[in-house]
Design an enzyme around this catalytic site. Structure first.
Site, PDB file in Angstrom:
ATOM      1  CB  VAL A  50     -59.917 -16.215 -87.040  1.00  0.00           C
ATOM      2  CG1 VAL A  50     -59.587 -14.745 -87.310  1.00  0.00           C
ATOM      3  CG2 VAL A  50     -60.892 -16.322 -85.878  1.00  0.00           C
ATOM      4  CB  CYS A  51     -56.600 -18.583 -90.663  1.00  0.00           C
ATOM      5  SG  CYS A  51     -55.671 -18.703 -89.107  1.00  0.00           S
ATOM      6  N   PRO A  52     -59.047 -18.029 -92.617  1.00  0.00           N
ATOM      7  CG  PRO A  52     -60.842 -19.489 -92.938  1.00  0.00           C
ATOM      8  CD  PRO A  52     -59.664 -19.247 -92.043  1.00  0.00           C
ATOM      9  CD  GLU A  54     -56.547 -12.483 -89.521  1.00  0.00           C
ATOM     10  OE1 GLU A  54     -56.471 -11.474 -88.803  1.00  0.00           O
ATOM     11  OE2 GLU A  54     -55.711 -13.400 -89.492  1.00  0.00           O
TER      12      GLU A  54
END
Length: 212
Positions: A50-52, A54
């Site tokens: 999910v992080c990239p 965002e």
């Protein structure tokens, strides 16, 4: 405990630029000395899932934040070296190549501990090893802070690990807070730039509700 309405912690932490320069960043000073708002968003780990999405979403909106006199800063507990490796990994391979805002490397967890956003379920003393053992990943949740030009936090939110953020909501919140600052009006539910706000009194809410 909520930090809304309080000053952001006045401490300096390690960070890295898109070019790989090691930086020292004090988020409170970034706001006050530059007379800008700051959006600080925390994510759990580099090289995850999910992080990239965002980080790229905040990058895509960077120009809109800049129009609103707002600095964007990302943060996790990864090292500068890991940040830089991720910055040099193509988007097609799950990397964040193309991200240009600075990334905080809170490896000692000083700032994230003060903010209370670490995933620590329990901390217990182990007599045999004479040490404190943690249960939990000890990385940060998806916490977001909006800080005004005086260093005061005017918004905070924390998502669990699987839940990505809606970047447009933070633009709306910056618009709403700026409207309050400049117009002296308050912003009702679902307010967006260009919509009617209201005065903070009985007549104001009555007038607003009569037509909305």
């Amino acid at each position: 405990m909520s930090l809304v309405g309080k000053k952001f912690p006045n401490i300096t932490v390690d960070a890295i630029s898109e070019m790989g320069d090691n930086l020292k960043i004090n988020v409170f000073e970034e706001a006050v000395k530059n007379n800008k708002k700051v959006l600080l968003f925390w994510y759990p780990k580099d090289f995850t899932f999910v992080c990239p999405t965002e980080l790229h979403a905040f990058q895509a909106a960077l120009g809109e934040f800049e129009k609103r006199n707002t600095i964007v800063i990302g943060a996790s507990c990864d090292t500068n070296e890991v940040h830089f490796a991720w910055l040099n990994t193509p988007k097609a391979n799950g990397g964040i190549e193309g991200v240009t805002y600075p990334l905080i490397a809170d490896t000692n967890r000083n700032l994230s501990s003060i903010l209370g956003i670490l995933d620590v379920e329990t901390a217990g003393y182990n007599e045999e090893t004479d040490s404190v053992l943690l249960e939990g990943s000890n990385v940060t949740y998806r916490a977001t802070y909006l800080i005004d030009e005086t260093g005061k936090i005017f918004h905070e939110s924390v998502n669990d690990m699987p839940l990505g953020r809606n970047v447009s909501e933070y633009l709306r919140l910056v618009d709403a807070y700026t409207h309050v600052q400049t117009k002296g009006e308050v912003c009702p539910a679902n307010w967006e730039e260009g919509k009617e706000a209201m005065t903070a009194d009985r007549n104001g809410v009555a007038s607003y509700l009569s037509v909305n």
